[in-house]
Design an enzyme around this catalytic site. Structure first.
Site, short mmCIF file in Angstrom:
data_model
loop_
_atom_site.label_atom_id
_atom_site.label_comp_id
_atom_site.label_asym_id
_atom_site.label_seq_id
_atom_site.Cartn_x
_atom_site.Cartn_y
_atom_site.Cartn_z
N GLU B 265 0.90 -1.16 0.00
CA GLU B 265 0.00 0.00 0.00
C GLU B 265 0.93 1.20 0.00
OE1 GLU B 265 -1.06 3.10 1.06
OE2 GLU B 265 -1.71 2.40 3.04
N CYS B 302 -2.02 8.09 4.81
CA CYS B 302 -2.06 7.61 3.42
C CYS B 302 -3.22 8.25 2.66
CB CYS B 302 -2.28 6.10 3.36
SG CYS B 302 -1.26 5.16 4.47
#
Lengths: 526, 526
Positions: B265, B302
């Site tokens: 990720e 993120c």
């Protein structure tokens, strides 16, 4: 039936390239009439651009609409059965009966995916409702489901010209998932591919599917496949074939600016373990069963049993005798192509040049070209364990008997194995209890573990896993046969804080499609 | 709390290497006391060999046993809360309140996976029963379920030292799946990692889990991570971090003799679209909300909104004014490491050297080292569309306002986007109807699509998708947050013609675990 030799770019036919190739009847060695035009880069790009444009429309089709499309493809294929089987037999050397069975399998597969779409629960719908009173932060409304990836490239396999080719498992599952499809036809059966491609287009038109939902490009050179994998609009690849071919596609896809998933089913050796108890009781029927399984379809099955592990018993000799006799009187049949037959002989020779490997029985060569003659080889487990080359696939009607000395050697052989599509264990209840560890070892090596049967024959159903750890496939997390194959071409998305009217039907409050959902952690069936 | 600076290899501690490194308090710039020993290749191999041996035992544990293990880890973590948060605050500069929240999230996550294991239905059990009368061939009995892949390598992230690190989502989901885990601790918080690792080991011992079910290796150099990815016993990788780091692991894994899945990720820019109707109504609260979201955790999320797309309206100026004022009076906070802070400034400078990009507001720098000062940049959509570099992540408290001229430019921006973790649309009901196409475009770009909210804050629940198309992740088919993350570490297997006694409980005739199954194509809930 007549074929045009052209590429099918959406609803149009195209033959802009100057390179042509011909199909060959492997049984006679004669080439067939039609010249097939290898797709040029411009044609491949056009097919893929059409697939991208069609995708924005096709992915919005309801499950019912997609189900009807798949059923209509099946209908169109049935309507051309006679001509299709006739041409396919010429291109592949496979007998009519086998091809009719394969067509039935293919149309059955399309219809099975239609039932999955009508049921609708395959999307793994998940609903977590909001809780504005939660501390320290309010809980938002979040809902998840699977959506289609985008245009998919499918590579037809040569060994199942109907079931693993143009309208085979990859195409059926990709269309079911909501993806558009560009097929690279296998050059060994270009006419069969064209006929099946036309049937799909006819179905697409009847069902008002968008131009570009399906295309078919022809090609005998590696460049055609590469152009598909390298095109940035392609979002996944399905392939069935050799290790070399599959691994090359995988490597190509990993090198893209945007890597994409490659589902390459690359075959395997499908080890069969015969345990002592059952061998004592049934050595004769086991040997006959193995002989049949080895020779099925001239050995051209991904699940052909290429290694047979035997215990050390008096009955092992009787087993070998029966097997030898059965193979010795067997008549060869035509292999799919001359090059497959060449490779078969070459791989056998490579094994036989090893001092430790013996050829113990060989079948009869029938008339005709490209004959795959059955052959049984044997080696001691001791030598097998020292030479990983012996585990490589010999695509054709042969098996390598691996003679073990004791239980621990059987276990060592199991532990030494790479990934395979299947492993088979023959055993009595007592055998299986004594060899419980063997089953546990094999579980980590394969996609399908079967008892007291033979691996050839891959049932199309909800539970099938036709896959397995590398090098059997490039993605052990998926299956290429059975309804679970659909998720190869999807990914999850979640919608947060959406009003009901904007949610897909699968996720609406009232569950209008009546599908299974996970609602706040509970599985709920309407 | 004291830390040893040693690696945790199963149940033993080890410090054989001579290379040591230290944690640094980013707020003061001073290094902390403990010397952490970078794991040497022998230690890494030992951890992985232990993980492989433990796997053969751990994968046989029942759902209940694994659930208890996860809950016991949560319990052990709670018991050290005070010391853990204290040390973690020193290593990361994050405030205690945030860290306590994060610990709660992590333990909640472990407990949520425990409920999934107790329910048991996650294995996607499928049962097709035999039909010996079927023509032309009898139908065999076949049953499918998900099984664990093997030892998994997990790379801790720096930005969530508890939630995405040693006992974070990757470890929790891998252990839930039945995999053993080797964690590479993030060198920015080695002490936090050691404390959490010890808590996991304490739980493993209390629950009679095998030695090797979990290991933790320390290291500041790239070689430690490489050694994990290259080890043939490792079967999957979980990673959260930068694009460069994640892509390097992906490439390394694809080059292995046996390629393995890498779930990296890699963050994203999380575009936010503000539509005209809502901007007219709520420009002030929207601007304030955006300011908060951009600055949350010093922008080190993120899902930080790095691009904000605005329509051309009088109210856009008011929106910008509010945003500018809010940012101008904001005080900076400490970033996780000096190098993150350096990169933040460097990336901002890189954007600002572009003639077309303007800095329109900048926050106040507080005392202390490694301060992340908020900043708002702006650019016209016309220029944004011509320069793909503007879509690159600037990890920190900033956003780039993209000013559009009309609806078609808004659409063009959406179409031009790469893959992201999230996209957000703010709109009234009328806006959302008028911009239905925008939502459809964004669906293909992200893992999570949210309306009238902000993307920071990733709910741990069954429906969450924290993932998305490349370059947000290396595998859009999976999520790294939420219970669906468990299937990253499993694959399907099917058992053919098994007697009931040899089948796993999940597949036995009587369904003793009372789980959801697909039985002959029907979804059946007991």
């Amino acid at each position: 039936m007549n074929t045009s030799g052209k590429n099918i770019l959406g609803f149009n036919f195209s033959s802009q390239g100057e390179t042509v190739f011909f199909a060959k009847n492997p049984a006679t060695g004669y080439k067939l009439e039609t010249a097939y035009h290898e797709a040029i880069p411009k044609e491949i790009d056009e097919a893929i651009t059409l697939a991208e444009n069609a995708f924005t429309l096709y992915r919005e089709k309801t499950g019912e609409e997609k189900a009807l499309f798949l059923e209509t493809i099946a209908e169109e294929l049935f309507q051309i059965e006679e001509g299709l089987v006739g041409l396919c037999a010429q291109e592949t050397g496979l007998p009519d009966g086998r091809l009719k069975g394969e067509l039935g399998r293919t149309t059955g597969q399309l219809k099975l995916f239609a039932t999955v779409l009508r049921n609708g629960s395959w999307v793994d719908a998940r609903v977590d409702t909001a809780d504005s009173n939660r501390k320290p932060f309010p809980k938002p409304d979040i809902r998840q489901m699977q959506i289609a990836l985008g245009p998919v490239g499918v590579f037809g396999a040569s060994n199942f010209p109907l079931a693993f080719s143009v309208a085979g498992g990859d195409t059926a599952s990709a269309l079911a998932a909501g993806c558009t499809v560009v097929v690279k036809a296998h050059p060994a059966h270009p006419g069969t591919s064209e006929l099946v491609g036309k049937a799909i287009i006819a179905a697409a038109k009847r069902c008002n599917m968008p131009d570009g939902v399906f295309s078919l490009v022809q090609g005998a050179s590696i460049a055609v496949g590469q152009a598909i994998v390298r095109n940035p609009l392609i979002k996944a690849i399905g392939f069935t074939g050799s290790f070399r071919g599959g691994k090359a596609l995988f490597d190509e896809a990993a090198k893209r600016e945007e890597p994409i998933p490659v589902y390459a089913e690359m075959g395997s050796v499908n080890p069969v373990f015969v345990l002592p108890g059952i061998l004592k009781k049934n050595h004769q029927t086991l040997a006959e069963g193995l002989s049949n399984s080895v020779q099925l379809g001239a050995g051209q099955f991904c699940t052909n049993p290429g290694i047979t592990v035997l215990p050390k018993l008096t009955e092992s000799n009787l087993f070998e005798d029966t097997l030898k006799n059965s193979v010795a009187v067997s008549e060869s049949s035509t292999m799919l192509t001359e090059s497959i037959q060449d490779a078969y002989n070459r791989n056998l020779e490579k094994l036989k040049t090893k001092r430790e490997v013996a050829s113990i029985s060989i079948g009869k060569k029938a008339d005709g070209q490209a004959q795959g003659v059955a052959e049984i080889l044997s080696v001691s487990a001791n030598h097998f364990l020292k030479d990983k080359e012996m585990e490589e696939e010999v695509f054709g009607p042969s098996t390598l008997l691996v003679r073990t000395e004791d239980k621990s050697e059987i276990m060592d052989v199991a532990k030494s194995l790479n990934g395979h599509l299947t492993a088979t264990v023959h055993g009595t209840q007592e055998d299986l209890e004594e060899y419980a560890d063997l089953l546990k070892i094999l579980e980590r090596k394969v996609g399908r573990l079967l008892l007291n049967g033979f691996p050839t024959g891959v049932e199309v159903c909800h539970s099938m896993v036709h896959g397995g750890p590398f090098p059997a496939t490039t993605d052990a997390r998926m299956t290429s046969v059975g309804t679970a194959a659909i998720t190869r071409f999807t990914r999850p998305i979640c919608f947060q804080n959406y009003p009901d009217s904007l949610l897909p039907d699968e996720l609406k409050a009232e569950n209008p499609l009546n599908i299974l959902r996970i609602e706040n952690g509970n599985y709920v069936l309407p």
